[in-house]
Design an enzyme around this catalytic site. Sequence first.
Site, mmCIF file in Angstrom:
data_model
loop_
_atom_site.group_PDB
_atom_site.id
_atom_site.type_symbol
_atom_site.label_atom_id
_atom_site.label_comp_id
_atom_site.label_asym_id
_atom_site.label_seq_id
_atom_site.Cartn_x
_atom_site.Cartn_y
_atom_site.Cartn_z
ATOM 1 N N PHE A 1 3.789 6.089 2.622
ATOM 2 C CA PHE A 1 5.001 6.911 2.616
ATOM 3 C C PHE A 1 6.174 6.107 3.149
ATOM 4 O O PHE A 1 6.014 5.096 3.845
ATOM 5 C CB PHE A 1 4.801 8.200 3.425
ATOM 6 N N CYS A 2 7.377 6.565 2.783
ATOM 7 C CA CYS A 2 8.620 5.954 3.235
ATOM 8 C C CYS A 2 9.699 7.027 3.173
ATOM 9 O O CYS A 2 9.412 8.198 2.958
ATOM 10 C CB CYS A 2 8.971 4.742 2.378
ATOM 11 N N THR A 3 10.952 6.650 3.345
ATOM 12 C CA THR A 3 12.013 7.649 3.473
ATOM 13 C C THR A 3 12.155 8.509 2.220
ATOM 14 O O THR A 3 12.088 9.736 2.280
ATOM 15 C CB THR A 3 13.354 6.963 3.789
ATOM 16 N N CYS B 1 7.189 3.132 -0.958
ATOM 17 C CA CYS B 1 5.760 3.445 -1.113
ATOM 18 C C CYS B 1 5.326 3.364 -2.564
ATOM 19 O O CYS B 1 4.122 3.268 -2.838
ATOM 20 C CB CYS B 1 5.403 4.780 -0.471
ATOM 21 N N ILE C 1 9.473 10.991 2.738
ATOM 22 C CA ILE C 1 9.651 11.836 3.918
ATOM 23 C C ILE C 1 10.663 12.945 3.652
ATOM 24 O O ILE C 1 10.461 14.092 4.061
ATOM 25 C CB ILE C 1 10.104 10.976 5.115
#
Length: 246
Positions: A183-185, A190, A211
């Site tokens: 996961f990432c912002t 990702c 996120i």
Amino acid sequence: MASAASVLNVSAYLFTRIDDPAALRLVLRERAGDAGLRGTILLAEEGINLFLAGAPDAVRGFVEGLRADFPALQAKESWSDAVPFGRLLVKVKREIIRMDRPEVRPQDGRAPAVTPATLRRWLDRGADDEGREVVLVDTRNAFEVDYGTFSGARDWRIERFTQFPDAASAHRDELDGKTVVSFCTGGIRCEKAALYLRDQGVDAYQLDGGILGWFAAEGNAHWDGDCFVFDEREALDPALSARAGA
């Protein structure tokens, strides 16, 4: 999200082949400028990545115009009291998110994704639908992770995304036999991270929408802290509002 704030912020990206990013840069620079938008648009042969803010109708109109050429583009919205960008920048780059691994090509096909609802179910029950342990891997830089992350997520303390492949290789044994969700912002890092992990034989997935998509769908469930963003708001809380004091 309903808000008294009047400035609409939007983030969006899409991995897709762009034959002439330089020509597209001129077109989008004019459109965004005419709409009074500020922020950053990155273009590369692998796709488009943008962070923009302005009047709601202008932002949404610009995004709708983009979808004429990029129908799969999905945008995430949040609100602020002021435009959190000083100017408009439209740039052509080698990659819209730099990994320095040319063999990782999400424009040719995505890694499998899990929705926030699916991941929430897995985290609530402590395992995926087949009963396997779920490992969350934070693909962001260490300073971003320090603002907040999923409870129990793996944080390999990378300083830039180009370090992710080596970090993943160093921690490869920790991921064997497990369902791994990167996961990432907003989802862009990702996308590449999950593809790289799968190339290494890891059963890896990406969190669809990142996120910010999780916040919109699941709020603060299984999350500790805020989410760093690359604009003057600094960080967003799980209600997608600038954190107190920002």
